[in-house]
Design a protein around this motif. Sequence first.
Motif, short mmCIF file in Angstrom:
data_model
loop_
_atom_site.label_atom_id
_atom_site.label_comp_id
_atom_site.label_asym_id
_atom_site.label_seq_id
_atom_site.Cartn_x
_atom_site.Cartn_y
_atom_site.Cartn_z
N SER A 40 1.02 -1.09 -0.08
CA SER A 40 -0.17 -0.01 0.16
C SER A 40 1.02 1.29 -0.17
CB SER A 40 -0.86 -0.23 1.18
OG SER A 40 -0.14 -0.09 2.56
N ILE A 46 -2.77 0.17 -4.33
CA ILE A 46 -2.70 -1.30 -3.87
C ILE A 46 -1.89 -2.00 -5.10
CG2 ILE A 46 -3.44 -3.34 -2.98
CD1 ILE A 46 -5.49 -1.75 -1.39
N CYS A 81 -6.86 -3.41 5.92
CA CYS A 81 -6.09 -2.29 5.92
C CYS A 81 -6.63 -1.22 6.50
CB CYS A 81 -5.87 -1.81 4.26
SG CYS A 81 -7.28 -1.55 3.24
#
Length: 314
Positions: A40, A46, A81
């Motif tokens: 990331s 991503i 995330c």
Amino acid sequence: MVVLTDEVIKSFSTAKVFQDNTKRINALDFSMDGEFLITSSDDESIHLYNCANGTMEKKSYCKKYGVDLISFTHHSSSVICASNNNWDQTLRYLSLHDNQYLRYFSGHRDKVVSLSMSPNNDTFLSGSLDGTVRLWDLRVSKCQGLLRFRGRPTITFDPEGIVFAGGFGGNVVKLYDARNFDDGPFTTFTIPYNTQLDWNCLKFSNDGSQILLGSLQGAVFTIDSFEGYVLHQFNVENTNLTNSECSFSPDGKYILCGTESGKIEVFNTSTGEKQASWNDHVGPVDVVKFNPKKCMIASGCTNLAFWLPEESSI
């Protein structure tokens, strides 16, 4: 898996460099089988990489929330995330197959600075600057447990997923039973140092015998995970580890440390001595990890580098 020795470590060099990001890579993680790497970035992207053939497999964006602290679940097709903005601190469970969010986890009111996935079930921990550590389950959105503290949190599960360690500032590391952490820590270690330390990196070795500690002040230690005494303090060059990561090799014999100068320092955990210093990055190395199954290393600044040893040393 190749047996790591000082000779093998010294032979590592960059095998491939990817220039897929416009801003720093803020997190990277290998899948449990070592076949894939996820990154990331502060550019809201991503990237998924294939470790076997050294190619970028997939790219997606999180334009609405930003993305940070990305980590694989137990499946290489999904990740968790954190947000990377100043208005929303929701955690997200993302399918890489179709780039769809499977679940949202809301509750934190300030930046999430630490995430740790359990190695043996669907639970994970998050630590935030709002003064809380929260326990979550991928199967439900509701928080499963809450721990309050003072200071910047750094958290990690042990290799069995039974215990987790928390560093909350003040030179202290606390160990909790992950099944009953509301009862408080079952042991507390205080690391002797001449100034107060705020931890930003906390990792167990794969055999559970060592804990690796990195601090905002630049001091890096390994401690015995059962007794808490310092095994080694490492002299890392140009140590301003506000964002930079430290990590163990899979066998626990070496640690990697990223630096603000763009170097990666490698130390022997038995002797505390530096074994290698690599300097192929164009900026600060914020993230660096060993592949859990293959003899390779990944590291990132704005570029991503794959490192491999010379075949003659293996």
